[in-house]
Scaffold this motif. Structure first.
Motif, PDB file in Angstrom:
ATOM      1  N   ALA A 210      34.860 -38.448 -32.383  1.00 48.64           N
ATOM      2  CA  ALA A 210      34.027 -39.602 -32.838  1.00 48.64           C
ATOM      3  C   ALA A 210      34.752 -40.853 -32.430  1.00 48.64           C
ATOM      4  O   ALA A 210      34.150 -41.754 -32.105  1.00 48.64           O
ATOM      5  CB  ALA A 210      34.045 -39.585 -34.207  1.00 48.64           C
ATOM      6  N   CYS A 211      36.001 -41.083 -32.325  1.00 47.93           N
ATOM      7  CA  CYS A 211      36.710 -42.089 -31.881  1.00 47.93           C
ATOM      8  C   CYS A 211      37.071 -42.223 -30.254  1.00 47.93           C
ATOM      9  O   CYS A 211      37.926 -41.348 -30.114  1.00 47.93           O
ATOM     10  CB  CYS A 211      38.012 -42.441 -32.876  1.00 47.93           C
ATOM     11  N   PRO A 212      36.311 -42.717 -29.615  1.00 48.37           N
ATOM     12  CA  PRO A 212      36.672 -42.863 -27.998  1.00 48.37           C
ATOM     13  C   PRO A 212      37.899 -43.226 -27.963  1.00 48.37           C
ATOM     14  O   PRO A 212      38.468 -42.711 -26.728  1.00 48.37           O
ATOM     15  CB  PRO A 212      35.723 -43.753 -27.636  1.00 48.37           C
TER      16      PRO A 212
ATOM     17  N   PRO B   3      32.278 -52.049 -34.191  1.00 46.66           N
ATOM     18  CA  PRO B   3      33.479 -52.729 -34.793  1.00 46.66           C
ATOM     19  C   PRO B   3      34.609 -52.695 -33.868  1.00 46.66           C
ATOM     20  O   PRO B   3      35.858 -52.994 -34.326  1.00 46.66           O
ATOM     21  CB  PRO B   3      33.594 -51.383 -35.831  1.00 46.66           C
ATOM     22  N   CYS B   4      34.546 -52.446 -32.700  1.00 43.56           N
ATOM     23  CA  CYS B   4      35.810 -52.365 -31.936  1.00 43.56           C
ATOM     24  C   CYS B   4      35.483 -52.137 -30.448  1.00 43.56           C
ATOM     25  O   CYS B   4      34.269 -51.974 -29.971  1.00 43.56           O
ATOM     26  CB  CYS B   4      36.374 -50.727 -32.070  1.00 43.56           C
ATOM     27  N   PRO B   5      36.395 -52.695 -29.702  1.00 46.70           N
ATOM     28  CA  PRO B   5      36.326 -52.786 -28.193  1.00 46.70           C
ATOM     29  C   PRO B   5      36.259 -51.222 -27.421  1.00 46.70           C
ATOM     30  O   PRO B   5      35.709 -51.064 -26.366  1.00 46.70           O
ATOM     31  CB  PRO B   5      37.665 -53.281 -27.556  1.00 46.70           C
TER      32      PRO B   5
ATOM     33  N   ALA C 159      41.598 -44.120 -34.722  1.00 52.47           N
ATOM     34  CA  ALA C 159      42.543 -44.902 -34.024  1.00 52.47           C
ATOM     35  C   ALA C 159      42.959 -45.950 -35.065  1.00 52.47           C
ATOM     36  O   ALA C 159      43.887 -46.677 -35.164  1.00 52.47           O
ATOM     37  CB  ALA C 159      42.170 -45.755 -32.587  1.00 52.47           C
ATOM     38  N   CYS C 160      42.037 -46.629 -35.967  1.00 52.73           N
ATOM     39  CA  CYS C 160      42.205 -47.482 -36.855  1.00 52.73           C
ATOM     40  C   CYS C 160      42.514 -47.274 -38.207  1.00 52.73           C
ATOM     41  O   CYS C 160      41.990 -46.203 -38.925  1.00 52.73           O
ATOM     42  CB  CYS C 160      40.929 -48.707 -37.004  1.00 52.73           C
ATOM     43  N   ILE C 161      43.350 -48.169 -38.938  1.00 49.76           N
ATOM     44  CA  ILE C 161      43.731 -47.906 -40.238  1.00 49.76           C
ATOM     45  C   ILE C 161      42.754 -47.932 -41.184  1.00 49.76           C
ATOM     46  O   ILE C 161      41.889 -49.053 -41.092  1.00 49.76           O
ATOM     47  CB  ILE C 161      45.004 -48.499 -40.592  1.00 49.76           C
TER      48      ILE C 161
ATOM     49  N   GLY D 106      39.971 -46.192 -40.849  1.00 48.74           N
ATOM     50  CA  GLY D 106      38.983 -45.611 -39.771  1.00 48.74           C
ATOM     51  C   GLY D 106      38.274 -47.145 -39.331  1.00 48.74           C
ATOM     52  O   GLY D 106      38.695 -48.122 -39.245  1.00 48.74           O
ATOM     53  N   CYS D 107      36.654 -46.655 -39.110  1.00 49.20           N
ATOM     54  CA  CYS D 107      36.174 -48.011 -38.443  1.00 49.20           C
ATOM     55  C   CYS D 107      36.233 -49.139 -39.226  1.00 49.20           C
ATOM     56  O   CYS D 107      35.866 -50.128 -38.727  1.00 49.20           O
ATOM     57  CB  CYS D 107      34.710 -47.439 -38.105  1.00 49.20           C
ATOM     58  N   LEU D 108      35.944 -49.118 -40.611  1.00 51.52           N
ATOM     59  CA  LEU D 108      36.144 -50.045 -41.455  1.00 51.52           C
ATOM     60  C   LEU D 108      37.294 -51.001 -41.142  1.00 51.52           C
ATOM     61  O   LEU D 108      37.525 -52.212 -41.411  1.00 51.52           O
ATOM     62  CB  LEU D 108      36.294 -49.898 -42.736  1.00 51.52           C
TER      63      LEU D 108
HETATM   64  S1  SF4 Z   1      36.757 -48.801 -35.015  1.00 57.34           S
HETATM   65 FE1  SF4 Z   1      38.683 -47.902 -34.480  1.00 57.34          FE
HETATM   66  S2  SF4 Z   1      38.525 -45.889 -35.564  1.00 57.34           S
HETATM   67 FE2  SF4 Z   1      36.419 -46.511 -35.014  1.00 57.34          FE
HETATM   68  S3  SF4 Z   1      35.750 -45.795 -33.194  1.00 57.34           S
HETATM   69 FE3  SF4 Z   1      36.655 -48.006 -32.982  1.00 57.34          FE
HETATM   70  S4  SF4 Z   1      38.749 -47.558 -32.390  1.00 57.34           S
HETATM   71 FE4  SF4 Z   1      38.103 -45.583 -33.287  1.00 57.34          FE
END
Ligand code: SF4
Ligand SMILES: Nc1ncnc2c1ncn2[C@@H]1O[C@H](COP(=O)(O)OP(=O)(O)O)[C@@H](O)[C@H]1O
Ligand code: SF4
Ligand SMILES: [Mg+2]
Lengths: 444, 137
Positions: free
Chosen positions: A138-140, A192-194, A295-297, A299-301
């Protein structure tokens, strides 16, 4: 090698060359050269760690501006469930979805709804795989980390499309059914993320992404706030189709819980994930069937492009659980739309041996021996002044011909002292006879 | 090429570090992922045994284009009955060690399973020498 478009980039004008970022990068992808940080493209996994640690805001994520949606006649928003948690007004998901309509999207397809669908498919796929532990894809950023640092674990990845891709495909189909042409439809992921932005440009496991643009939650948040006052209980549209199962994918533990696998662990934060993957590689993780790794503490939050801190955000999302009963009605609508495409990966995910010193093993060994020799002369305190994250990384850069031993300030100092000493030696040899001669000449 | 590591018997937290470093080196040499995984598993188990049962020792790794050979030498108590020790589930680990999640008695069987060749020489009161070989394609 194919050129790789990254979302995470450096703004050189803001970079002070402080070296804060180089040590925290999980793939040692950053070097400071000539006073500015540079990212080694093939190594960067777009985890966003450097964006978080840079005090000077020199690292940023490139995403699309909202104005981009105007290029399309029919505009579809794919909000990540993380978006919901950014608003303190969150009582009802419909409130956020209505805001998205107000801002200019013709329709909204919740990624959380697609996540529900992916959960269902994952359950049966999981049963059919004979590898354990299965690792979530799920997390690229994690999939890319595995490609580079844990290639032997690629075969443990759950080979399934992300909820974002599934949402993009279904919503495009629906728009076409309404009579729009392919090129008139613009599908935008609210991210939420690059890592997700890069995943759209360079998808893994599939030929091509159906997402046409990625807008950061942070950018969109301010624009959405302007419309908060305009939405009243009477004007809220009834748009929600997602269930709590899908929404909770935004938090660490959500996917695992939704899958209903007994022996699962949820690991969040890239450094924690690395530790666990080391254990999987050593065969010492023990009795675990599924690893949800984000990857993120939190989760995506906790994504680098969010606004609210992940703890508050989590509490807000959890409050939605009380509507779970109401959400149940959407489960049927999930099944209404039978998928006319397979959501399993259609393309192999390859390892990316960017850490390898040379393609030829014999040469790689020679370089490794040289590396060890250089490393043994370095001070070993990993101070970072040379611009490499560790002394070992500097030794590696030297062997690769990308740095010099004098980049190390301690080696340089030693070299200067040696040079000064040999100058003194030299002067002792030369000065007396010459001066003697000059003296004699002068005396004459 | 050759690599050497000294493993302390009391530095329990650092145990597994040598395996970690060897893994990193093998990745940099471009060894196939599948081979690295096999070596990682067998070497880690052997390193842990050295720490848990023999108070540490020395590791020597020899890498040539044809094979990887890992020798782990300790001066611990030795293994009195090797055949018994090789059995799945056999362990002399103390309760304390078991509580830390070790001592399942799967180390030696896994070393056998994941190495291409495994030879163990052990003498009671003198020590143990474990040799793990992986042939490269
Ligand atoms: S927000 Fe963080 S945990 Fe969620 S998909 Fe992106 S990098 Fe992965
Ligand atoms: N290096 C060693 N020195 C002394 N005894 C050892 C050594 N390695 C293994 N043993 C013995 O063999 C037994 C089985 O080892 P292993 O299969 O790794 O299981 P475990 O380590 O879980 O006990 C150990 O309990 C120990 O008695
Ligand atoms: S985004 Fe992550 S991988 Fe890329 S340079 Fe920054 S810290 Fe390194
Ligand atoms: Mg053992």
């Amino acid at each position: 090698m194919q050129t790789y478009l990254h979302s995470v980039t450096l703004r050189p004008e803001k970079c002070k060359g402080c070296t804060d970022c180089i040590k925290r990068c999980p793939t040692e992808a950053i070097r400071v050269r000539n006073g500015k940080a540079t990212i080694i493209n093939e190594r960067c996994i777009d985890c966003g760690m450097c964006i978080r640690v840079c005090r000077h805001h020199a690292k940023r994520a490139v995403t699309d501006p909202l104005s981009q949606i105007r290029k399309y006649k029919y505009k579809i928003a794919l909000p990540a469930p993380t978006l919901y948690a950014q608003f303190k007004e969150l009582q009802d998901v419909n409130f956020i979805l209505t805001l998205l309509r107000k801002i200019g999207f013709d329709s909204v397809y919740e990624v959380a709804k697609a996540a529900g669908r992916v959960t269902e498919m994952s359950k049966s796929l999981f049963q059919s795989l004979n590898k354990r532990p299965v690792i979530s894809s799920a997390c690229p950023a994690i999939v890319r980390l595995i490609q580079i640092r844990f290639p032997s674990l690629i075969e443990n990845l759950l080979p399934i499309m992300s909820p974002m891709e599934v949402a993009a495909r279904i919503s495009k189909q629906q728009a076409k059914a309404l009579g729009y042409k392919e090129e008139e439809i613009g599908v935008f992921f609210i991210s939420p993320c690059p890592a997700k932005a890069t995943d759209v440009r360079n998808p893994l496991g599939i030929e091509k992404s159906y997402v046409d643009g990625v807008i950061s939650i942070r950018d969109l948040y301010l624009e959405l706030l302007c419309y908060v006052k305009e939405v009243s209980p009477e004007t809220i549209e009834n748009l929600q189709k997602s269930t709590y199962d899908g929404i909770q994918w935004a938090m660490s533990g959500g996917e695992g819980k939704a899958l209903g696998i007994d022996k699962y662990i949820a690991v969040d934060g890239i450094e924690n994930v690395i530790r666990v993957l080391e254990q999987v590689e050593n065969g010492t993780l023990g009795d675990v069937d599924f690893i949800e790794a984000l990857a993120c503490i939190g989760g995506c939050l906790g994504g680098p492009l969010t606004v609210e801190n992940s703890f508050i955000a989590k509490s807000r999302l959890q409050r939605l659980k009380k509507h779970e009963q109401k959400h149940k009605q959407f489960i049927n609508s999930l099944r209404d739309w039978d998928l006319s495409f397979s959501i399993q990966w259609s393309k192999a995910v390859d390892s990316k041996p960017v850490l390898t010193l040379d393609k030829d093993m014999q040469k790689a060994m020679e370089k490794m021996e040289k590396l060890d020799k250089i490393y043994s002369t370095l001070p070993g305190i990993d101070c970072g002044s040379c611009g490499a994250p560790t002394c070992r990384a500097l030794a590696e850069d030297i062997v690769r011909g990308q740095a010099h031993i004098e980049d190390c300030v301690f080696m340089l100092r030693r070299r200067v002292i040696e040079m000064a000493q040999s100058m003194v030696q030299l002067s002792k040899k030369l000065s007396f006879p010459t001066m003697g001669q000059i003296k004699k000449e002068n005396e004459q | 090429m050759n690599l050497h590591y000294h493993v302390d018997g009391d530095a329990f937290i650092a145990a597994g570090e040598a395996s970690s470093q060897v893994k990193k080196v093998l990745k940099q040499l471009g060894i196939a992922p599948h081979t690295i995984r096999k070596i990682a598993i067998s070497m880690y188990e052997a390193e842990m045994n050295m720490v848990l049962h023999a108070n540490g020792g020395d590791i020597h790794v020899e890498i040539t284009p044809h094979k990887i050979c890992i020798t782990l030498k300790d001066e611990g108590p030795g293994i009195p009955d090797l055949e018994l020790a090789m059995q799945e589930g056999y362990s002399t680990a103390s309760q304390e060690i078991r509580e830390l999640g070790f001592g399942a008695g799967m180390g030696l069987p896994n070393m056998k399973k994941y190495s291409d060749e495994l030879s163990i020489r052990s003498e009671v009161g003198k020590g143990t020498e474990v040799e793990i070989i992986a042939w490269l394609p």
